[in-house]
Scaffold this motif. Structure first.
Motif, PDB file in Angstrom:
ATOM      1  N   ASN A  70       0.850  -1.187   0.000  1.00 41.54           N
ATOM      2  CA  ASN A  70       0.000   0.000   0.000  1.00 41.54           C
ATOM      3  C   ASN A  70       0.890   1.244   0.000  1.00 41.54           C
ATOM      4  O   ASN A  70       1.675   1.449   0.932  1.00 41.54           O
ATOM      5  N   ILE A  71       0.770   2.075  -1.014  1.00 43.69           N
ATOM      6  CA  ILE A  71       1.614   3.261  -1.138  1.00 43.69           C
ATOM      7  C   ILE A  71       1.383   4.231   0.011  1.00 43.69           C
ATOM      8  O   ILE A  71       2.284   4.972   0.421  1.00 43.69           O
ATOM      9  N   GLU A  98       0.087  -1.789  -6.487  1.00 38.76           N
ATOM     10  CA  GLU A  98      -0.253  -2.124  -5.103  1.00 38.76           C
ATOM     11  C   GLU A  98      -1.012  -3.448  -5.053  1.00 38.76           C
ATOM     12  O   GLU A  98      -1.927  -3.673  -5.840  1.00 38.76           O
TER      13      GLU A  98
END
Length: 336
Positions: A70-71, A98
């Motif tokens: 998850n960025i 992602e």
């Protein structure tokens, strides 16, 4: 002003056009000194390199794929910063996908990158047979793979991470030295570091003469954050009802560490707010919500820098089934 060509650089530096072209594309056939000399001259004189045409000729994409959970997670955002710092001075561009720690999504991410023809993939993989098998397959047919953080898997490649047993042991020991006897460990079931961190936790308890009690181990699946919160709430409620209230909580993933602070703010858990907290997290604000937490901070930027640097080195040389790889272990920082 006339547009600078490869021929012009070759004449100015007394090199062949072939040498200049290979230097601009970071060829393993050209020395680092010559590559730097050519690129310095090209940058100084405004040369624009046509990567698309060159890549079509060489059968390369000059793309590096990166798969993260998850960025928005500070941990992975810092890894990406480290990768970008290294790639900025290369001819490669980065494609980021992602997976949200979902096995099917992660397989899809790997497939998308492979079909796009990326030259290499940097990934923090879920330790699942289908994912590790898929990565091993595309590595064997020429795509370079680098593993960051989740290094406890069978994939044969360069891996950069931390000593998860040591940090699990030291984090638990810190809580024990603060007077804790009943430490609830909250961790994940699919990540590659889970079992090793748990082993460190158990070893620390044993060193203090405390028996492991499964009531104080909660393993969740990070694929569903809403479900995780319900599971944690359920376990805390159970422990209170059974008069087994913990005096410390150790969260063994970044997501869990960020989540527990919010959960303990709920009115029904006011009795938990004075307990000792320890967690793996790189979120600089995790202790700013009225609940101090000791944290294990991992060298994420360095992971990204080293991972991308090793990948660039691999991409300079021909693929061989007899290559030797290493696992690089970095030191963590425990912030009290």
């Amino acid at each position: 002003m006339k547009k600078l060509r490869i021929k012009d650089i070759a004449i100015a530096l007394n090199l062949s056009k072939s040498t200049v072209s290979k230097a601009l594309s970071d060829s393993y056939e050209i020395s680092e000194e010559t590559i730097k000399r050519v690129k310095d001259y090209a940058n100084k004189n405004g040369y624009t390199y046509n990567y698309t045409a060159q890549n079509l000729t060489k059968g390369k994409s000059n793309l590096i794929g990166v798969v993260v959970s998850n960025i928005s997670n500070t941990f992975f955002a810092e890894i990406l910063e480290g990768i970008l710092e290294t790639l900025r001075f290369s001819s490669y561009s980065m494609v980021v996908l992602e997976s949200f720690d979902n096995v099917e999504k992660e397989l899809e991410c790997i497939d998308i990158l492979h079909r796009r023809g990326v030259d290499g993939i940097i990934i923090s993989p879920i330790n699942h047979p289908a994912i590790i098998g898929n990565l091993e397959h595309i590595k064997n047919i020429g795509c370079r793979i680098i593993v960051l953080d989740r290094i406890h898997n069978s994939l044969d490649t360069f891996k950069i991470g931390v000593d998860n047993f040591k940090t699990g042991f030291e984090g638990t020991t810190l809580l024990l030295n603060q007077g804790c006897q009943k430490i609830l460990l909250i961790t994940d079931v699919t990540l590659g570091a889970t079992e090793v961190r748990l082993a460190g936790y158990k070893k620390a308890l044993l060193a203090k003469g405390i028996d492991f009690d499964s009531n104080y181990l909660l393993q969740c699946d990070q694929q569903d954050s809403q479900l995780i919160e319900k599971i944690i709430l359920s376990r805390l409620t159970f422990l209170v009802e059974k008069n087994l209230m913990p005096d410390g909580i150790f969260t063994a993933t970044n997501m869990m560490s960020n989540m527990i602070v919010g959960i303990l703010q709920k009115p029904e858990f006011t009795d938990f707010r004075d307990m000792h907290l320890m967690g793996y997290t790189n979120n600089p604000y995790v202790g700013s919500f009225g609940m101090p937490m000791s944290v294990i901070r991992q060298p994420t930027r360095k992971m990204g820098q080293l991972g991308s640097a090793h990948l660039l080195e691999l991409l300079k040389r021909k693929h061989s089934p007899y290559e030797e790889y290493e696992t690089i272990i970095l030191d963590c920082e425990i912030v009290r």
